[in-house]
Design a protein around this motif. Structure first.
Motif, mmCIF file in Angstrom:
data_model
loop_
_atom_site.group_PDB
_atom_site.id
_atom_site.type_symbol
_atom_site.label_atom_id
_atom_site.label_comp_id
_atom_site.label_asym_id
_atom_site.label_seq_id
_atom_site.Cartn_x
_atom_site.Cartn_y
_atom_site.Cartn_z
ATOM 1 N N GLN A 94 79.675 16.108 14.263
ATOM 2 C CA GLN A 94 79.741 14.308 14.093
ATOM 3 C C GLN A 94 78.381 13.991 13.146
ATOM 4 O O GLN A 94 77.650 13.624 13.994
ATOM 5 C CB GLN A 94 79.710 14.320 15.600
ATOM 6 N N ASN A 95 78.772 14.115 12.076
ATOM 7 C CA ASN A 95 77.821 13.343 11.181
ATOM 8 C C ASN A 95 78.585 12.272 10.286
ATOM 9 O O ASN A 95 79.804 12.426 10.252
ATOM 10 C CB ASN A 95 76.452 14.058 10.583
ATOM 11 N N ALA A 96 77.811 11.603 9.392
ATOM 12 C CA ALA A 96 78.880 10.511 8.532
ATOM 13 C C ALA A 96 79.641 11.198 7.417
ATOM 14 O O ALA A 96 80.501 10.478 6.761
ATOM 15 C CB ALA A 96 77.911 9.653 8.259
ATOM 16 N N GLY A 97 79.352 12.465 7.254
ATOM 17 C CA GLY A 97 80.360 13.265 6.171
ATOM 18 C C GLY A 97 80.883 14.304 6.676
ATOM 19 O O GLY A 97 81.583 15.092 5.788
ATOM 20 N N SER A 98 81.325 14.374 7.980
ATOM 21 C CA SER A 98 81.816 15.491 8.713
ATOM 22 C C SER A 98 83.351 15.110 9.022
ATOM 23 O O SER A 98 83.843 14.213 8.906
ATOM 24 C CB SER A 98 81.062 16.276 9.558
ATOM 25 N N SER A 99 83.902 16.126 9.860
ATOM 26 C CA SER A 99 84.980 16.072 10.738
ATOM 27 C C SER A 99 84.897 16.713 12.096
ATOM 28 O O SER A 99 84.205 17.541 12.430
ATOM 29 C CB SER A 99 86.502 16.606 10.021
ATOM 30 N N TYR A 230 70.988 8.960 12.667
ATOM 31 C CA TYR A 230 71.043 7.789 11.996
ATOM 32 C C TYR A 230 71.526 8.394 10.681
ATOM 33 O O TYR A 230 70.867 8.974 9.999
ATOM 34 C CB TYR A 230 69.634 7.137 11.663
ATOM 35 N N HIS A 231 72.823 7.702 10.212
ATOM 36 C CA HIS A 231 73.391 8.460 8.847
ATOM 37 C C HIS A 231 74.646 7.551 8.760
ATOM 38 O O HIS A 231 75.369 7.262 9.525
ATOM 39 C CB HIS A 231 73.830 10.011 9.324
ATOM 40 N N GLY A 232 74.643 7.092 7.312
ATOM 41 C CA GLY A 232 75.682 6.342 6.811
ATOM 42 C C GLY A 232 76.181 7.069 5.420
ATOM 43 O O GLY A 232 75.301 7.531 4.746
ATOM 44 N N VAL A 233 77.366 6.862 5.334
ATOM 45 C CA VAL A 233 78.024 7.302 3.797
ATOM 46 C C VAL A 233 78.937 6.221 3.513
ATOM 47 O O VAL A 233 79.869 5.793 4.149
ATOM 48 C CB VAL A 233 78.858 8.671 3.933
ATOM 49 N N GLU A 234 78.691 5.832 2.013
ATOM 50 C CA GLU A 234 79.670 5.174 1.486
ATOM 51 C C GLU A 234 80.874 5.434 0.939
ATOM 52 O O GLU A 234 81.053 6.574 0.420
ATOM 53 C CB GLU A 234 78.669 4.304 0.138
ATOM 54 N N HIS A 235 81.965 4.600 0.994
ATOM 55 C CA HIS A 235 83.316 4.820 0.519
ATOM 56 C C HIS A 235 83.788 3.826 -0.231
ATOM 57 O O HIS A 235 83.281 2.710 -0.104
ATOM 58 C CB HIS A 235 84.276 5.396 1.671
ATOM 59 N N ARG A 236 84.979 3.930 -0.933
ATOM 60 C CA ARG A 236 85.748 2.998 -1.680
ATOM 61 C C ARG A 236 85.877 1.526 -0.969
ATOM 62 O O ARG A 236 85.462 0.565 -1.437
ATOM 63 C CB ARG A 236 86.909 3.565 -2.213
ATOM 64 N N HIS A 237 86.426 1.654 0.114
ATOM 65 C CA HIS A 237 86.730 0.396 1.069
ATOM 66 C C HIS A 237 86.317 0.665 2.529
ATOM 67 O O HIS A 237 86.888 0.063 3.412
ATOM 68 C CB HIS A 237 88.041 0.130 1.033
ATOM 69 N N LEU A 257 72.303 -2.964 11.614
ATOM 70 C CA LEU A 257 72.033 -3.864 10.421
ATOM 71 C C LEU A 257 71.732 -3.026 9.300
ATOM 72 O O LEU A 257 71.953 -3.404 8.046
ATOM 73 C CB LEU A 257 71.146 -4.904 11.028
ATOM 74 N N GLY A 258 70.485 -2.196 9.372
ATOM 75 C CA GLY A 258 69.938 -1.695 8.177
ATOM 76 C C GLY A 258 70.822 -0.690 7.531
ATOM 77 O O GLY A 258 70.952 -0.817 6.180
ATOM 78 N N VAL A 259 71.618 0.147 8.039
ATOM 79 C CA VAL A 259 72.382 1.114 7.275
ATOM 80 C C VAL A 259 73.628 0.383 6.895
ATOM 81 O O VAL A 259 74.124 0.626 5.831
ATOM 82 C CB VAL A 259 72.767 2.205 8.567
ATOM 83 N N SER A 260 74.220 -0.494 7.658
ATOM 84 C CA SER A 260 75.368 -1.354 7.327
ATOM 85 C C SER A 260 75.157 -2.152 5.922
ATOM 86 O O SER A 260 75.919 -2.285 5.045
ATOM 87 C CB SER A 260 75.795 -2.381 8.205
ATOM 88 N N SER A 261 74.143 -2.910 5.902
ATOM 89 C CA SER A 261 73.617 -3.727 4.776
ATOM 90 C C SER A 261 73.496 -2.808 3.318
ATOM 91 O O SER A 261 73.726 -2.854 2.306
ATOM 92 C CB SER A 261 72.445 -4.480 5.054
ATOM 93 N N HIS A 262 72.901 -1.614 3.744
ATOM 94 C CA HIS A 262 72.553 -0.663 2.726
ATOM 95 C C HIS A 262 73.927 -0.003 2.247
ATOM 96 O O HIS A 262 74.074 -0.170 1.047
ATOM 97 C CB HIS A 262 71.572 0.681 3.261
ATOM 98 N N GLU A 263 74.895 0.184 3.085
ATOM 99 C CA GLU A 263 76.175 0.873 2.690
ATOM 100 C C GLU A 263 77.003 -0.116 1.996
ATOM 101 O O GLU A 263 77.861 0.065 1.069
ATOM 102 C CB GLU A 263 76.833 1.584 3.946
ATOM 103 N N LEU A 264 77.073 -1.468 2.581
ATOM 104 C CA LEU A 264 77.781 -2.434 1.745
ATOM 105 C C LEU A 264 77.666 -2.482 0.458
ATOM 106 O O LEU A 264 78.275 -2.544 -0.488
ATOM 107 C CB LEU A 264 77.862 -3.627 2.604
ATOM 108 N N PHE A 265 76.080 -2.548 0.188
ATOM 109 C CA PHE A 265 75.979 -2.834 -1.396
ATOM 110 C C PHE A 265 76.552 -1.776 -2.207
ATOM 111 O O PHE A 265 76.538 -1.627 -3.262
ATOM 112 C CB PHE A 265 74.285 -2.904 -1.431
#
Length: 482
Positions: A94-99, A230-237, A257-265
């Motif tokens: 369970q990290n932001a790039g796994s299954s 604390y982990h985030g990964v960006e995707h198309r939508h 807030l921090g990770v979400s603003s980063h990933e949205l940009f």
């Protein structure tokens, strides 16, 4: 390509995958599983999680195949026009790039476990989930039927993680023509009023600078764990975020807030404003590029700055984040031997490991400081009438909307066009060499009434200066003139 995912025994952590290729026209078909995933530029060798693999025709008769690389299989199709691949995948992370799968929850990153064939990369994909009828599905892909998702091509499919469970919670908000979804999975009672208000503010601030949003819908997929994470990964939508612990209170909200603003940009910067070397993605090997300091450093800088501009953070909250990546860079790798372009390239070698002492720099932390220096430099030249905002907007208009990819030379040309100067000191000292950033950083910060102090033990601290003109410049910078 048609995919069916099931898990007859979820507690085993195995997902069963069936992938069907129709209208096969060749005597053989090479089946590939990605070796890496977008957003993390290192080989991860997902094939190591496959326990069982087989290939069949439409009558369920086995076809002859052999493995030709660590994650590629050559199938002898003969006269068969339909090929069915059946295999399983161990989904236990369970990290932001796994299954991950258990009795109550599915979390799938298709890039981990969906095979493809080169000739089918640009064809539509259907993903069917054998999950209970009571489950909701959180995903950026549209549902074309119950439990069935549709992607325009393989690239969209593998850029679309999903969560599914009975206990998913969500809210929506609107900015201009885009509907945003915020999904939560975990032992948490979200303060939805605060979350929606804050998310709407920083989303609106980002769109105001960039002029338009790339997608009609966007999904924040949040998995909240009981343990620190604390982990985030960006995707198309969408973005996939994993945070914890679930009892952290205000700390968890600040992390969100921090990770979400980063990933949205990232929806602009890297998803659409993408280095030319990554167009298209080659999932079989390393895709080397030198501009990850733009993709991640500029995004790190703007992720926090937009929280301040939008009023989600006050000055002190923004200074705290700014000091954090100052400390992480100067206290850990002030004298590292690599430049930002070298460390961008070497992400594929050891970019996500601690590595040997004083070898590499963080494209996130040093990259963010280099972006800050550039932003304040352009603002000072043009008295805030131009800034790094204009650079990113120009990149969006020229390379993101037409989706053609940019080079290092393109980035330099746009920066110099906006600055109105060639800035040789910036490229040499901040980007292409390993010279310490401290002097250039303080030259930039002094103009806005800030200063980084270095102590004898190697630690650093951000301090405010009292000059009234500098305070005025600081307000213009932090408010973004919007």
């Amino acid at each position: 390509m048609y995919y069916l995912l099931s898990s007859p025994n979820p507690e085993s952590r195995f997902i069963e995958i069936e992938c069907t290729f129709l209208d096969v026209e060749t005597e053989y078909l090479e089946i590939q599983l990605p070796a890496w995933r977008p957003g993390r530029y290192e080989l991860q060798h997902f094939a190591k999680n496959i326990q069982r693999f087989g290939v069949f025709n439409k009558n369920n008769e086995p076809l002859t195949y052999r493995k030709i690389t660590k994650d590629r299989w050559r199938v002898e199709t003969g006269a068969e026009t339909e090929v069915v691949v059946r295999y399983n995948y161990y989904a236990n992370v369970q990290n932001a790039g796994s299954s991950y799968v258990n009795n109550d929850f599915w979390y799938v990153n298709p890039v981990n476990l969906c095979v493809y064939a080169d000739a089918f990369l640009n064809q539509p994909c259907t993903l069917q989930l054998a999950i209970p009828d009571t489950y909701q599905i959180a995903c950026g892909l549209p549902q074309i039927a119950p439990k069935t998702l549709f992607a325009k091509d393989y690239y969209e499919l593998v850029d679309s993680p999903l969560m599914a469970s009975e206990t998913l919670q969500h809210r929506t908000y609107q900015v201009q023509d885009t509907t945003f979804y915020v999904w939560m999975q975990g032992n948490i009672k979200p303060n939805w009023e605060q979350i929606v208000a804050d998310f709407q503010k920083f989303s609106a601030a980002q769109i105001a600078v960039m002029g338009s949003f790339p997608e009609p819908e966007y999904h924040f997929l949040n998995l909240i764990l009981p343990t620190p994470y604390y982990h985030g990964v960006e995707h198309r939508h969408s973005t996939m975020v994993v945070l914890g612990p679930d009892d952290e209170g205000d700390g968890l909200h600040l992390d969100l807030l921090g990770v979400s603003s980063h990933e949205l940009f990232h929806a602009w910067n890297i998803i659409r404003i993408r280095p030319k070397e990554l167009l298209p993605y080659d999932f079989t090997k390393e895709n080397y590029f030198t501009t990850c300091f733009v993709a991640e450093g500029v995004t790190t800088y703007y992720g926090d700055l937009f929280l301040r501009r939008s009023g989600v953070f006050n000055d002190e909250g923004y200074y705290r984040e700014l000091q954090t990546y100052m400390k992480r860079h100067f206290e850990n790798s002030r004298h590292a031997q690599q430049s930002l372009v070298e460390s961008s390239w070497d992400l594929w070698l050891d970019g996500y490991e601690k590595g040997i002492p004083q070898r590499k720099v963080s494209v996130y932390h040093k990259g963010a400081l280099a972006a800050l220096i550039l932003d304040l430099t352009i603002r000072k030249i043009h008295n805030h009438k131009r800034s790094l905002d204009d650079v990113m907007y120009a990149l969006w208009q020229r390379f993101g909307i037409p989706f053609v990819g940019y080079t290092m030379e393109d980035y330099q040309a746009v920066v110099e066009e906006i600055a109105g100067e060639t800035l040789p000191w910036y490229w040499n000292d901040c980007i292409l060499s390993n010279l310490p950033l401290e002097n250039h950083l303080n030259d930039a910060l002094t103009w806005v009434g800030l200063h980084m102090v270095s102590f004898g033990d190697g630690t650093v601290q951000l301090q405010e200066l009292g000059s009234e003109p500098a305070v005025l410049e600081r307000k213009k910078w932090l408010n973004g003139n919007i």
